[in-house]
Scaffold this motif. Sequence first.
Motif, mmCIF file in Angstrom:
data_model
loop_
_atom_site.group_PDB
_atom_site.id
_atom_site.type_symbol
_atom_site.label_atom_id
_atom_site.label_comp_id
_atom_site.label_asym_id
_atom_site.label_seq_id
_atom_site.Cartn_x
_atom_site.Cartn_y
_atom_site.Cartn_z
ATOM 1 N N PRO A 58 7.884 -6.027 -0.577
ATOM 2 C CA PRO A 58 6.821 -6.075 0.426
ATOM 3 C C PRO A 58 6.272 -4.683 0.755
ATOM 4 O O PRO A 58 7.019 -3.711 0.785
ATOM 5 C CB PRO A 58 7.504 -6.692 1.644
ATOM 6 N N ILE A 59 4.976 -4.612 1.007
ATOM 7 C CA ILE A 59 4.346 -3.345 1.356
ATOM 8 C C ILE A 59 4.714 -3.012 2.800
ATOM 9 O O ILE A 59 4.532 -3.827 3.699
ATOM 10 C CB ILE A 59 2.817 -3.464 1.194
ATOM 11 N N PRO A 60 5.277 -1.813 3.029
ATOM 12 C CA PRO A 60 5.694 -1.490 4.399
ATOM 13 C C PRO A 60 4.505 -1.385 5.359
ATOM 14 O O PRO A 60 3.421 -0.949 4.980
ATOM 15 C CB PRO A 60 6.416 -0.146 4.254
ATOM 16 N N LEU A 61 4.750 -1.802 6.582
ATOM 17 C CA LEU A 61 3.737 -1.766 7.632
ATOM 18 C C LEU A 61 3.652 -0.342 8.174
ATOM 19 O O LEU A 61 4.666 0.332 8.304
ATOM 20 C CB LEU A 61 4.213 -2.719 8.728
ATOM 21 N N ALA A 62 2.443 0.117 8.473
ATOM 22 C CA ALA A 62 2.275 1.441 9.094
ATOM 23 C C ALA A 62 1.785 1.237 10.525
ATOM 24 O O ALA A 62 0.605 1.014 10.752
ATOM 25 C CB ALA A 62 1.291 2.273 8.283
ATOM 26 N N LEU A 63 2.736 1.264 11.465
ATOM 27 C CA LEU A 63 2.362 0.978 12.858
ATOM 28 C C LEU A 63 1.805 2.195 13.571
ATOM 29 O O LEU A 63 1.019 2.068 14.507
ATOM 30 C CB LEU A 63 3.584 0.449 13.629
ATOM 31 N N GLY A 64 2.248 3.380 13.158
ATOM 32 C CA GLY A 64 1.756 4.591 13.815
ATOM 33 C C GLY A 64 0.486 5.073 13.148
ATOM 34 O O GLY A 64 0.064 4.514 12.140
ATOM 35 N N PRO A 65 -0.127 6.113 13.707
ATOM 36 C CA PRO A 65 -1.297 6.688 13.042
ATOM 37 C C PRO A 65 -0.901 7.272 11.689
ATOM 38 O O PRO A 65 0.245 7.645 11.466
ATOM 39 C CB PRO A 65 -1.772 7.781 13.999
ATOM 40 N N THR A 66 -1.848 7.306 10.768
ATOM 41 C CA THR A 66 -1.568 7.803 9.428
ATOM 42 C C THR A 66 -1.125 9.260 9.497
ATOM 43 O O THR A 66 -1.812 10.092 10.063
ATOM 44 C CB THR A 66 -2.840 7.695 8.562
ATOM 45 N N ARG A 109 -4.273 -5.070 7.548
ATOM 46 C CA ARG A 109 -3.073 -5.437 8.300
ATOM 47 C C ARG A 109 -2.623 -4.288 9.209
ATOM 48 O O ARG A 109 -2.272 -4.513 10.366
ATOM 49 C CB ARG A 109 -1.951 -5.828 7.337
ATOM 50 N N GLN A 153 -0.191 -10.161 -3.071
ATOM 51 C CA GLN A 153 0.801 -9.356 -3.801
ATOM 52 C C GLN A 153 1.539 -10.212 -4.836
ATOM 53 O O GLN A 153 1.874 -9.746 -5.918
ATOM 54 C CB GLN A 153 1.784 -8.738 -2.814
#
Lengths: 167, 288
Positions: free
Chosen positions: A115-123, B175, B150
Amino acid sequence: MVTAVTDARAVAETVTDPELPILTLADLGVLRDVAEEDGRVVVAITPTYSGCPAMDAMRADLVRALRAAGHDEVEVRTVLHPPWSTDWISAEGRRKLADAGISPPGAAPRRARGPIPLALGPTVRTVRCPRCGSADTEETSAFGPTACRALHRCRACLEPFEHVKEI
Amino acid sequence: MSFDNVYEALTGDGDARWAFGTGFTDPLAGVETAVPPGVDRADLTAYCLMLGDDALVMSHRLQEWCTNAPDLEEEVALANIALDLLGQARLLYARAGHADGTGRGEDHYAFFRGEEEFAGVRLVETPRGDFGDLIAKLLVFSTWRLALLQRLIPSRDPVLAAIAAKGVKEVAYHRDHAARWTVRLGDGTDESHRRMQAGLDRIWPLVAELFTPHEAEVRSARSGVGADPADLRAEFDAVLDQVLTAATLRRPDVPPDPGGRRGLHTGALGLLLAELQSVARAHPEATW
Ligand SMILES: [Zn+2]
């Protein structure tokens, strides 16, 4: 026909991107191939994003440029695979972007399997301000005036700028 | 030879086209369109239409936020997401036209099918609502669609695989955008928290349907063309848990509204299509 293909390639490589006219389609990595088939010039291009609205304009520009150079039979084909990546923007293209005040992309994300990890914080990514060179910048929005550009702001000179986002 | 702007190139062939931006080329022009041996054409068609309908209707709902978003940056973001999904829909409809052997283009599928022929999930058709409703819907939709696309990258249909590989890169950004807004609103003020939770509560009965397989989906998964939506649930739950925890929101505990991709829709779809299809149907002979 080698000469004709070489000439056709040289002509195709001068055609610029409709949305970023400072770059050629070749600089952008959108021009994938120029070949000769049965006396016709066959050009392959790939969209940057699925919804890229400029594909028709690119096709028209390529056909027009090649016809003007004496290549009467021209076919422009779409290739979808492999998908376009900002890693395909040439060194020359990156220099032209920076000269135009647009920050060039860093390396595209390398994704592991799963699974592609989620990026919750700003880039978190070092993006240098194209005006003053400071690395003290922040992303204001991942979505900008075209699909490929994000909005950033420089905390040193306080100017906003665009960044070609990595895909 | 380039134009100063994209519009001149689109209208530069004289006045044969009756409006700006018409005369689009097949988005798969020049792509090798043969359907691999052993792939069921009817199932591939149905499968591409399901995924295309989800993208088209979701895109339309996002477009409704143009001039209605809370700030200009957000309006631009939603328009970008809508454009990515519209592009995915166009590619999927073009693939459906190859697979069913008719060569019908995107316009046929988008503009000249009735409500009962649309096979999208009901989640995407729900009315616009407020910004909490929008973010809840975008979070659920993009988490689900990313997991789905995916799994289609190794599809036995090379065109579907290529469409999915492009889409994964785009939907990963969608997302993240929805997830960050969910945290910002959920872990924000009392009012933003209340409205974000309310948005989730309202959408949640339609979540179960996303994981309810249609026969064509099951057969497509079995033949290596598609993915079984039931297999996406664990990944979806893990992502939602991560976002909702960070956002101090709770997973809604509401009974599912059973459904599936059977051509049964909420009343909202008919109204949406009436608007979406009105110009094309009023001028069916137009060069489009
Ligand atoms: Zn600066």
